[in-house]
Scaffold this motif. Structure first.
Motif, PDB file in Angstrom:
ATOM      1  N   ASP A   1      12.875  -0.860  16.375  1.00 14.10           N
ATOM      2  CA  ASP A   1      12.877  -2.252  15.952  1.00 14.10           C
ATOM      3  C   ASP A   1      11.526  -2.646  15.378  1.00 14.10           C
ATOM      4  O   ASP A   1      11.442  -3.327  14.354  1.00 14.10           O
ATOM      5  N   GLU A   2      10.469  -2.223  16.034  1.00 14.88           N
ATOM      6  CA  GLU A   2       9.125  -2.537  15.555  1.00 14.88           C
ATOM      7  C   GLU A   2       8.854  -1.852  14.218  1.00 14.88           C
ATOM      8  O   GLU A   2       8.230  -2.427  13.337  1.00 14.88           O
ATOM      9  N   VAL A   3       9.320  -0.618  14.074  1.00  7.48           N
ATOM     10  CA  VAL A   3       9.121   0.106  12.819  1.00  7.48           C
ATOM     11  C   VAL A   3       9.844  -0.605  11.685  1.00  7.48           C
ATOM     12  O   VAL A   3       9.314  -0.747  10.590  1.00  7.48           O
ATOM     13  N   LYS A   4      11.042  -1.076  11.954  1.00  7.78           N
ATOM     14  CA  LYS A   4      11.800  -1.772  10.916  1.00  7.78           C
ATOM     15  C   LYS A   4      11.063  -3.031  10.460  1.00  7.78           C
ATOM     16  O   LYS A   4      10.982  -3.315   9.268  1.00  7.78           O
ATOM     17  N   VAL A   5      10.519  -3.775  11.411  1.00  9.10           N
ATOM     18  CA  VAL A   5       9.769  -4.973  11.064  1.00  9.10           C
ATOM     19  C   VAL A   5       8.520  -4.604  10.283  1.00  9.10           C
ATOM     20  O   VAL A   5       8.217  -5.186   9.232  1.00  9.10           O
ATOM     21  N   LEU A   6       7.784  -3.610  10.777  1.00  8.53           N
ATOM     22  CA  LEU A   6       6.561  -3.166  10.107  1.00  8.53           C
ATOM     23  C   LEU A   6       6.872  -2.634   8.712  1.00  8.53           C
ATOM     24  O   LEU A   6       6.187  -2.982   7.748  1.00  8.53           O
ATOM     25  N   ALA A   7       7.903  -1.820   8.592  1.00  8.07           N
ATOM     26  CA  ALA A   7       8.276  -1.258   7.292  1.00  8.07           C
ATOM     27  C   ALA A   7       8.684  -2.365   6.328  1.00  8.07           C
ATOM     28  O   ALA A   7       8.330  -2.332   5.143  1.00  8.07           O
ATOM     29  N   GLY A   8       9.399  -3.349   6.818  1.00 14.14           N
ATOM     30  CA  GLY A   8       9.785  -4.478   5.978  1.00 14.14           C
ATOM     31  C   GLY A   8       8.583  -5.250   5.484  1.00 14.14           C
ATOM     32  O   GLY A   8       8.508  -5.637   4.313  1.00 14.14           O
ATOM     33  N   ASP A   9       7.612  -5.467   6.368  1.00 13.79           N
ATOM     34  CA  ASP A   9       6.392  -6.181   5.980  1.00 13.79           C
ATOM     35  C   ASP A   9       5.601  -5.400   4.940  1.00 13.79           C
ATOM     36  O   ASP A   9       5.119  -5.956   3.956  1.00 13.79           O
ATOM     37  N   VAL A  10       5.465  -4.098   5.161  1.00 13.16           N
ATOM     38  CA  VAL A  10       4.721  -3.267   4.212  1.00 13.16           C
ATOM     39  C   VAL A  10       5.448  -3.218   2.876  1.00 13.16           C
ATOM     40  O   VAL A  10       4.828  -3.328   1.814  1.00 13.16           O
ATOM     41  N   ALA A  11       6.759  -3.074   2.897  1.00 13.51           N
ATOM     42  CA  ALA A  11       7.527  -3.042   1.653  1.00 13.51           C
ATOM     43  C   ALA A  11       7.376  -4.349   0.889  1.00 13.51           C
ATOM     44  O   ALA A  11       7.230  -4.356  -0.345  1.00 13.51           O
ATOM     45  N   SER A  12       7.367  -5.455   1.608  1.00 13.60           N
ATOM     46  CA  SER A  12       7.186  -6.760   0.973  1.00 13.60           C
ATOM     47  C   SER A  12       5.817  -6.860   0.312  1.00 13.60           C
ATOM     48  O   SER A  12       5.691  -7.339  -0.822  1.00 13.60           O
ATOM     49  N   GLU A  13       4.796  -6.388   1.006  1.00 10.57           N
ATOM     50  CA  GLU A  13       3.440  -6.422   0.441  1.00 10.57           C
ATOM     51  C   GLU A  13       3.326  -5.494  -0.768  1.00 10.57           C
ATOM     52  O   GLU A  13       2.687  -5.836  -1.764  1.00 10.57           O
ATOM     53  N   LEU A  14       3.962  -4.333  -0.691  1.00  6.37           N
ATOM     54  CA  LEU A  14       3.936  -3.416  -1.835  1.00  6.37           C
ATOM     55  C   LEU A  14       4.640  -4.027  -3.040  1.00  6.37           C
ATOM     56  O   LEU A  14       4.197  -3.852  -4.183  1.00  6.37           O
ATOM     57  N   GLN A  15       5.717  -4.757  -2.799  1.00  2.82           N
ATOM     58  CA  GLN A  15       6.423  -5.416  -3.895  1.00  2.82           C
ATOM     59  C   GLN A  15       5.540  -6.481  -4.532  1.00  2.82           C
ATOM     60  O   GLN A  15       5.494  -6.610  -5.756  1.00  2.82           O
ATOM     61  N   LYS A  16       4.806  -7.226  -3.728  1.00  2.00           N
ATOM     62  CA  LYS A  16       3.884  -8.235  -4.258  1.00  2.00           C
ATOM     63  C   LYS A  16       2.798  -7.577  -5.099  1.00  2.00           C
ATOM     64  O   LYS A  16       2.438  -8.081  -6.170  1.00  2.00           O
ATOM     65  N   ILE A  17       2.282  -6.449  -4.628  1.00  5.71           N
ATOM     66  CA  ILE A  17       1.253  -5.724  -5.377  1.00  5.71           C
ATOM     67  C   ILE A  17       1.828  -5.237  -6.703  1.00  5.71           C
ATOM     68  O   ILE A  17       1.180  -5.341  -7.744  1.00  5.71           O
ATOM     69  N   GLU A  18       3.041  -4.702  -6.664  1.00  8.79           N
ATOM     70  CA  GLU A  18       3.692  -4.212  -7.876  1.00  8.79           C
ATOM     71  C   GLU A  18       3.858  -5.335  -8.902  1.00  8.79           C
ATOM     72  O   GLU A  18       3.572  -5.163 -10.090  1.00  8.79           O
ATOM     73  N   GLU A  19       4.286  -6.500  -8.442  1.00  7.82           N
ATOM     74  CA  GLU A  19       4.464  -7.641  -9.342  1.00  7.82           C
ATOM     75  C   GLU A  19       3.124  -8.092  -9.919  1.00  7.82           C
ATOM     76  O   GLU A  19       3.022  -8.402 -11.102  1.00  7.82           O
TER      77      GLU A  19
END
Length: 120
Positions: A76-94
């Protein structure tokens, strides 16, 4: 517990190396690391520096240890952490896309290919 060295096929060498490092050197459970493959693949695609890899590993180890202290399910913690990191990576990409457009405009103006000022 001996680490399982079988990882998803097609996984990059750097991602496999990070999973092994987490399991062998830091004692992170396989149940925690098996959910990290997509995160590590996306992170590896951004061609991070050694320092950035180090920060990611330290963050993942800290998340794992926090799960153990709280008694939370690591998945559960990994899913939350992975979601947060993916969101930040998407912001960086944009942001990089926007920066790329600005750089193209600057290049056009410097080379003289840019259209003249807009007249009304």
């Amino acid at each position: 517990m001996a680490p399982c060295l079988l990882y998803p096929t097609g996984m990059s060498r750097s991602s496999r190396k990070m999973l092994q490092l987490l399991e062998v050197q830091y004692g992170v459970d396989r149940g925690f690391t098996e959910h990290l493959a997509p995160l590590l693949e996306r992170f590896a695609a951004s061609e991070p520096s050694a320092e950035e890899w180090d920060h990611l590993v330290k963050g993942l180890v800290a998340a794992y240890r926090a799960c153990q202290r709280r008694g939370a399910e690591p998945q559960d913690e990994v899913k939350v952490l992975a979601g947060d990191v993916a969101s930040e990576l998407q912001k960086i990409e944009e942001s990089l896309k926007v920066l790329g457009v600005y750089l193209m405009r600057i290049q056009q103006r410097l080379s003289g290919d840019a259209p003249g000022p807009l007249l009304h």
